[in-house]
Scaffold this active site. Structure first.
Site: not given
Ligand code: GRF
Length: 211
Positions: A22-24, A103, A119, A121
């Site tokens: 969940g860093s994003n 998923r 999303n 990616h």
């Molecule tokens: C990210 O690299 C994203 O591109 C991919 O999964 C990873 C998730 O990282 N879909 P985080 O959970 O946000 O740290």
């Protein structure tokens, strides 16, 4: 002029899906706090009961829940798809944001939130769709990769591209070096791309999710 956060009731409500760290998600919350992303998180859902993304939501007092994915290790059962759509619609979400969700989404989520599922990616799509895109780039001896913010459709990482950022690959880079460099780029790109997407969204009611 008041900050966008002065009117929380009017901010678009986001439903977040994530399976891991969940860093994003954390970066998106920081951007919302700083007024750089006029939105609010209504609900965080995960297929993984131990996912740190759920802990991050709990720490911020944001509603969150585990969705039972069913018996398959990678797939999301029909009941899980229905549950995600129901929960996000009940929470009044205008948009679903996949922040590391591992998923594949299908109907009714895709039809109920058509054109409203975003999303991130870790590659320059259409190159390296699917899992472990940074490893795919390493194994292909690519000299460049990147990250893509796109809409989810019925394919695997095939939906319309909203924004991309390039990331160099240097001689001697490990798979982990590449992964880390991509994530740094993601953290820049995602809040900005999501802000632009939300700004261009028709007002709720005109083309919103199925009630
Ligand atoms: C990210 O690299 C994203 O591109 C991919 O999964 C990873 C998730 O990282 N879909 P985080 O959970 O946000 O740290």
């Amino acid at each position: 002029m008041p900050a966008p956060t002065d009117f929380p009731g009017t901010l678009p409500r986001l439903g977040i899906l994530g399976s891991g760290e969940g860093s994003n998600f954390g970066i998106l919350l920081d951007a919302m706090d700083a007024g750089r992303l006029p939105a609010q998180v209504a609900l965080v859902l995960s297929d993984n009961p131990g996912a740190r993304i759920l802990q991050r939501a709990a720490a911020r007092g944001i509603p969150h829940a585990w969705v039972d994915p069913g018996d398959h290790p990678n797939r999301f059962s029909p009941a899980a798809q229905q549950s995600v759509s129901d929960q996000f619609r009940e929470a009044g979400c205008a948009v679903i944001v996949c922040a590391g969700f591992m998923r594949r989404l299908k109907n009714p989520v895709l039809s109920d939130f058509a054109g409203r599922i975003v999303n991130i990616h870790p590659s320059l799509l259409p190159a390296f769709p699917g899992r472990e895109a940074w490893k795919q780039a390493f194994e292909a001896a690519a000299t460049e990769t990147g990250c893509t913010v796109h809409l989810i459709d019925a394919g695997i990482d095939t939906g319309p591209i909203l924004a991309q950022s390039r990331v160099p690959i240097y001689p001697g880079d490990s798979i982990d070096d590449i992964r880390r460099r991509i994530q740094t780029a993601e953290h820049e790109l995602f809040p900005a791309a999501l802000r632009d997407f939300l700004a261009a969204l028709p007002p709720a009611g005109e083309s919103g999710p199925k009630p």
